[in-house]
Write an enzyme that holds these catalytic residues in place. Structure first.
Site, PDB file in Angstrom:
ATOM      1  N   ASP A  45       0.814  -1.210   0.000  1.00  0.00           N
ATOM      2  CA  ASP A  45       0.000   0.000   0.000  1.00  0.00           C
ATOM      3  C   ASP A  45       0.851   1.265   0.000  1.00  0.00           C
ATOM      4  O   ASP A  45       0.470   2.283  -0.576  1.00  0.00           O
ATOM      5  CB  ASP A  45      -0.932   0.010   1.222  1.00  0.00           C
ATOM      6  CG  ASP A  45      -2.110  -0.942   1.053  1.00  0.00           C
ATOM      7  OD1 ASP A  45      -2.403  -1.318  -0.097  1.00  0.00           O
ATOM      8  OD2 ASP A  45      -2.738  -1.297   2.069  1.00  0.00           O
ATOM      9  N   GLY A  46       2.017   1.210   0.653  1.00  0.00           N
ATOM     10  CA  GLY A  46       2.898   2.372   0.660  1.00  0.00           C
ATOM     11  C   GLY A  46       3.373   2.741  -0.728  1.00  0.00           C
ATOM     12  O   GLY A  46       3.407   3.923  -1.097  1.00  0.00           O
ATOM     13  N   GLU A 116      -4.965  11.268   4.600  1.00  0.00           N
ATOM     14  CA  GLU A 116      -5.386  12.166   5.669  1.00  0.00           C
ATOM     15  C   GLU A 116      -4.377  13.280   5.897  1.00  0.00           C
ATOM     16  O   GLU A 116      -3.202  13.167   5.543  1.00  0.00           O
ATOM     17  CB  GLU A 116      -5.596  11.409   6.986  1.00  0.00           C
ATOM     18  CG  GLU A 116      -4.339  10.955   7.701  1.00  0.00           C
ATOM     19  CD  GLU A 116      -3.733   9.686   7.173  1.00  0.00           C
ATOM     20  OE1 GLU A 116      -2.490   9.653   6.991  1.00  0.00           O
ATOM     21  OE2 GLU A 116      -4.467   8.710   6.925  1.00  0.00           O
ATOM     22  N   THR A 156      -9.983   4.038   6.258  1.00  0.00           N
ATOM     23  CA  THR A 156      -9.628   2.730   6.793  1.00  0.00           C
ATOM     24  C   THR A 156      -8.167   2.660   7.213  1.00  0.00           C
ATOM     25  O   THR A 156      -7.696   1.586   7.620  1.00  0.00           O
ATOM     26  CB  THR A 156      -9.890   1.624   5.752  1.00  0.00           C
ATOM     27  OG1 THR A 156      -9.159   1.923   4.558  1.00  0.00           O
ATOM     28  CG2 THR A 156     -11.374   1.526   5.428  1.00  0.00           C
ATOM     29  N   ALA A 157      -7.443   3.771   7.124  1.00  0.00           N
ATOM     30  CA  ALA A 157      -6.029   3.774   7.473  1.00  0.00           C
ATOM     31  C   ALA A 157      -5.858   4.293   8.904  1.00  0.00           C
ATOM     32  O   ALA A 157      -6.434   3.750   9.839  1.00  0.00           O
ATOM     33  CB  ALA A 157      -5.257   4.612   6.453  1.00  0.00           C
ATOM     34  N   ASN A 159      -7.057   6.817  10.374  1.00  0.00           N
ATOM     35  CA  ASN A 159      -8.337   7.226  10.944  1.00  0.00           C
ATOM     36  C   ASN A 159      -9.020   6.070  11.680  1.00  0.00           C
ATOM     37  O   ASN A 159      -9.561   6.250  12.780  1.00  0.00           O
ATOM     38  CB  ASN A 159      -9.248   7.749   9.829  1.00  0.00           C
ATOM     39  CG  ASN A 159     -10.665   7.976  10.287  1.00  0.00           C
ATOM     40  OD1 ASN A 159     -10.954   8.900  11.038  1.00  0.00           O
ATOM     41  ND2 ASN A 159     -11.577   7.118   9.843  1.00  0.00           N
ATOM     42  N   LEU A 160      -9.017   4.889  11.100  1.00  0.00           N
ATOM     43  CA  LEU A 160      -9.644   3.732  11.740  1.00  0.00           C
ATOM     44  C   LEU A 160      -8.905   3.345  13.005  1.00  0.00           C
ATOM     45  O   LEU A 160      -9.524   3.005  14.021  1.00  0.00           O
ATOM     46  CB  LEU A 160      -9.694   2.560  10.759  1.00  0.00           C
ATOM     47  CG  LEU A 160     -10.377   1.277  11.257  1.00  0.00           C
ATOM     48  CD1 LEU A 160     -11.813   1.548  11.666  1.00  0.00           C
ATOM     49  CD2 LEU A 160     -10.321   0.195  10.190  1.00  0.00           C
ATOM     50  N   SER A 161      -7.586   3.424  12.985  1.00  0.00           N
ATOM     51  CA  SER A 161      -6.797   3.122  14.180  1.00  0.00           C
ATOM     52  C   SER A 161      -7.078   4.110  15.306  1.00  0.00           C
ATOM     53  O   SER A 161      -6.964   3.766  16.482  1.00  0.00           O
ATOM     54  CB  SER A 161      -5.300   3.132  13.846  1.00  0.00           C
ATOM     55  OG  SER A 161      -4.982   2.137  12.897  1.00  0.00           O
TER      56      SER A 161
END
Length: 256
Positions: A45-46, A116, A156-157, A159-161
């Site tokens: 993903d990176g 974000e 889902t990145a 923000n979800l954490s």
């Protein structure tokens, strides 16, 4: 059905990604990205995020194949029938956030974020922040480790954490999520329309310095940060049918 005769390949530095890139280039050639019908990113993903940043203004669709670890933004890796997969792929259009920073010396800085924009405390003391939305102060004082504004693609990145909500990829929304809030202790954040203009000011910036990050671009000792969707910038992500980003985000809400 579009033709994908000119494909550009990019890869991360891992052995799996490098080997996959060499095999695909041997089979399909390797066009310059500026002349390509599609860019194929091989890695995690990176690498996909980096590729989208590098070609943000090109309007060339990007198709990721997983040769990394997580692969939330990627398709399965297969060497065969790549052109047919590209022709059948479904396209998701996303827009980045534009972050405009003014530091404590008055200098202005700008960066774009696909996932974000985050503000963080720089030292042991908590940050004190003031938040305005569309010119109206909504939070006079937030004492916290930080706060972030995420796009649907980034929901889902991090923000979800940080216990923020997952947003459907087509939702015309942004999520404003606190990071370890101390006061008000029970504030969980807010959902904002995607055309909202967010202004976050650092209170006591000399005593409680704050940094601002747009994906991987960081500025330190900030006084204020303005955040708004860069709606004029279109980023085209390609996914195999049945495995679109919208489907993955929906599935994430059910824990699989």
């Amino acid at each position: 059905m579009a033709d994908f005769e000119r494909i550009a390949f990019v890869a991360s530095e891992t052995r799996d990604a490098v080997d996959a890139c060499a095999a695909l280039v041997k089979r399909y050639g390797n066009a310059p990205p500026a002349e390509a019908d599609a860019i194929v990113a091989l890695g995690g993903d990176g690498l996909m995020l980096q590729t989208m940043h590098n070609h943000m203004h090109s309007r060339i669709p990007i198709y990721g194949m997983n040769r990394g670890s997580v692969g939330f933004l990627l398709n399965d890796y297969k060497k065969n029938r790549l052109k047919e997969r590209l022709a059948a792929a479904e396209i998701t259009v996303i827009h980045p956030l534009r972050m405009t920073v003014r530091d404590v010396k008055g200098a202005a800085h700008e960066a774009l974020a696909i996932n974000e924009v985050s503000l963080f405390r720089q030292i042991h003391q908590a940050a004190k922040l003031k938040i305005a939305v569309d010119g109206t102060t909504r939070m006079g004082e937030l004492i916290c480790d930080g706060v972030l504004v995420a796009t649907p693609a980034g929901s889902t990145a991090y923000n979800l954490s940080a216990h923020g909500p997952i947003l459907p990829i087509t939702a015309p929304l942004l999520t404003l999520t606190p990071i370890s809030p101390f006061r008000p202790r029970r504030w969980r954040g807010a959902l904002l329309p995607n055309d909202a203009h967010v202004l976050i000011e650092a209170l006591e910036p000399d005593k409680r310095p704050v940094s601002a990050v747009a994906d991987h671009t960081e500025f330190r000792n900030v006084a204020s940060v303005e955040i708004a969707e860069a709606s004029s910038i279109d980023i085209f992500m390609m996914f195999d049918p049945g495995h679109t980003l919208a489907e993955r985000i929906l599935a994430e809400q059910f824990g699989y």
